[in-house]
Design an enzyme around this catalytic site. Structure first.
Site, PDB file in Angstrom:
ATOM      1  N   HIS A 181      22.231 -12.054 -16.202  1.00 16.49           N
ATOM      2  CA  HIS A 181      21.538 -12.434 -17.433  1.00 16.49           C
ATOM      3  C   HIS A 181      20.908 -13.833 -17.242  1.00 16.49           C
ATOM      4  O   HIS A 181      21.448 -14.636 -16.493  1.00 16.49           O
ATOM      5  CB  HIS A 181      22.574 -12.436 -18.580  1.00 16.49           C
ATOM      6  CG  HIS A 181      22.009 -12.821 -19.898  1.00 16.49           C
ATOM      7  ND1 HIS A 181      21.885 -14.137 -20.298  1.00 16.49           N
ATOM      8  CD2 HIS A 181      21.516 -12.072 -20.899  1.00 16.49           C
ATOM      9  CE1 HIS A 181      21.335 -14.171 -21.509  1.00 16.49           C
ATOM     10  NE2 HIS A 181      21.104 -12.930 -21.891  1.00 16.49           N
ATOM     11  N   ILE A 183      21.033 -16.632 -18.674  1.00 19.58           N
ATOM     12  CA  ILE A 183      21.814 -17.878 -18.756  1.00 19.58           C
ATOM     13  C   ILE A 183      22.816 -18.000 -17.608  1.00 19.58           C
ATOM     14  O   ILE A 183      23.392 -19.055 -17.395  1.00 19.58           O
ATOM     15  CB  ILE A 183      22.522 -18.121 -20.124  1.00 19.58           C
ATOM     16  CG1 ILE A 183      23.904 -17.485 -20.183  1.00 19.58           C
ATOM     17  CG2 ILE A 183      21.666 -17.767 -21.313  1.00 19.58           C
ATOM     18  CD1 ILE A 183      24.818 -18.252 -21.146  1.00 19.58           C
ATOM     19  N   LYS A 184      23.033 -16.941 -16.850  1.00 20.37           N
ATOM     20  CA  LYS A 184      24.030 -17.002 -15.781  1.00 20.37           C
ATOM     21  C   LYS A 184      23.497 -17.793 -14.575  1.00 20.37           C
ATOM     22  O   LYS A 184      22.326 -18.159 -14.533  1.00 20.37           O
ATOM     23  CB  LYS A 184      24.459 -15.584 -15.393  1.00 20.37           C
ATOM     24  CG  LYS A 184      25.037 -14.786 -16.575  1.00 20.37           C
ATOM     25  CD  LYS A 184      26.374 -15.325 -17.051  1.00 20.37           C
ATOM     26  CE  LYS A 184      26.789 -14.945 -18.452  1.00 20.37           C
ATOM     27  NZ  LYS A 184      26.941 -13.575 -18.806  1.00 20.37           N
ATOM     28  N   THR A 185      24.369 -18.035 -13.595  1.00 18.23           N
ATOM     29  CA  THR A 185      24.028 -18.926 -12.481  1.00 18.23           C
ATOM     30  C   THR A 185      22.789 -18.470 -11.714  1.00 18.23           C
ATOM     31  O   THR A 185      21.949 -19.279 -11.340  1.00 18.23           O
ATOM     32  CB  THR A 185      25.242 -19.068 -11.539  1.00 18.23           C
ATOM     33  OG1 THR A 185      26.352 -19.488 -12.331  1.00 18.23           O
ATOM     34  CG2 THR A 185      24.984 -20.087 -10.446  1.00 18.23           C
TER      35      THR A 185
END
Ligand SMILES: *Cc1c(COP(=O)(O)O)cnc(C)c1O
Length: 391
Positions: A181, A183-185
């Site tokens: 997603h 917002i993930k790393t």
């Protein structure tokens, strides 16, 4: 005060990312194909897992895992309440019962002892979460679950690139899910991955990804699927398109530099926040050798800071600083409040304590050290007790 808004997260998209996606768009094959296969190979090579299956989300990965294990009514799944609601929703929708365990007050992760205490003869799966980029203490859980025929599915949505204290990269052993997603790393737009060291389980997940046909839409050397392909067992439609897979792959190639940048920003926060009362970052987990710093979370304690979390978030917003909450505890959500009575939700003291206080402050690869300093100065302004300490 900053003139522009600083969000709490933002993907880092390079010209190579753009070029990779553009190439797919021009290639004539935009859904799951060679790009997805190459991404999966790269994941296996770096992480050291046997199989990686790229999917449309981390939620899809968890859904397929629970489905492949045949989880359903009468079964119990042990997991924290302080997690993303997707996990709890999935457990409930299979008809199984989520059993919540409390988390450590400072790492937000479940301990092996707490999980073991929640296990009964109905427990089929446990889902520990690697929180905010740290690694959960999973080895003791694997060992007592192995003895009792319970499956461990590691929710590593926050932990791609994280290394355990024993030197093992998250995802190298057992079964884990990652999220891609935005917002993930690292991100593929939307996407997720299931990784496993069990070849047979990996095959089942791969089959379930595309209608249970026993093949992907694309098969090597064929440019399309065989029209004769048959349903071996009914499946879902969770295959990751190449448009997304090549973006995920291009980002994955930069994982180490992403983590390096996040770590240096996080260290600057740690140092500068240590003198602000009532604004407490998470504690270090002994089970983690390398934290990938997916999130930077502080706990806003009104009795020490002189401001509560809602006030803190609002005050930062008026100073152009974005924040988030990861997460509201699942048992506090409306539907779960109405249904948890029947569950054996035990003592959730640390979960509740954090539920009222956690706040994620900006942390992403494109941030500058000046941005970190802006956040810290804004925090100093909004925390009434900070002025007393600095003067
Ligand atoms: C993001 C996340 C998920 C789900 O991932 P999606 O790709 O958004 O479906 C699961 N668990 C945790 C802890 C997450 O943060």
């Amino acid at each position: 005060m900053r003139s522009d808004f600083l969000p709490f997260a933002k993907p880092s998209i390079s010209e190579e990312d753009v070029a990779a996606v553009t190439e797919v768009l021009r290639s004539g094959w935009i859904t799951t194909g060679a790009g997805c296969a190459a991404f999966e190979e790269a994941l296996c090579e770096r992480i050291g897992c046997h199989t990686a299956v790229a999917l449309t989300s981390g939620t899809a990965a968890m859904h397929l895992a629970l489905h492949a294990l045949g989880i359903g009514p009468g079964d119990e799944v042990v997991t924290p309440s302080l997690t993303w609601v997707s996990t709890i929703n999935l457990i409930c929708m299979t008809g199984a019962t989520p059993v919540f365990v409390d988390v450590d007050r400072d790492t937000l992760m479940v301990s092996p002892a707490a999980v073991e205490a929640a296990v009964t003869d109905r427990t089929r799966v446990i889902i520990p979460v690697d929180f905010a980029g740290a690694a959960v203490d999973i080895d003791p859980m694997r060992s007592f679950c192995g003895d009792r025929n319970i499956t461990v599915i590691e929710d590593a949505a926050h932990a791609i690139g994280t290394v355990r204290s024993g030197g093992e990269e998250v995802g190298a052993c057992g079964t884990a899910i990652f999220s891609l997603h935005p917002i993930k790393t690292i991100t593929s737009g939307e996407g997720g991955v299931l990784v496993t060291d069990d070849p047979e389980f990996g095959d089942r997940i791969r089959r379930l990804r595309f209608h249970g046909l026993g093949v992907d839409a694309w098969q090597r050397g064929q440019q399309g699927r065989s029209p004769q392909a048959e349903v071996i067992k009914p499946g879902f439609k969770y295959n990751l398109p190449d448009m997304n897979a090549v973006l995920g792959h291009s980002q994955f190639n930069r994982l180490d530099s992403f983590i390096e940048r996040r770590t240096s920003l996080a260290m600057r926060y740690q140092e500068q926040l240590s003198s602000i009362p009532g604004i407490t970052p998470l504690g270090e987990a002994n089970s983690t050798a390398k934290n990938s710093w997916h999130l930077f979370i502080v706990r806003v304690d009104e009795s020490e800071a002189g401001i509560d979390r809602a006030g803190f978030m609002d005050a930062l917003k008026t100073r152009n600083i974005g924040t988030g909450i990861h997460f509201r505890a699942a048992h506090g959500h409306q539907w779960y409040r109405e249904h948890t009575d029947a569950w054996r939700a035990g003592d959730l003291t640390n979960t509740n304590w954090n539920d009222a206080r956690i706040c994620s402050i900006p942390l992403f690869v494109g941030m500058t050290t000046a941005d970190v300093d802006d956040v810290v100065s804004a925090i100093r302004e909004v925390v009434p007790t900070a002025a007393e300490v600095t003067t």
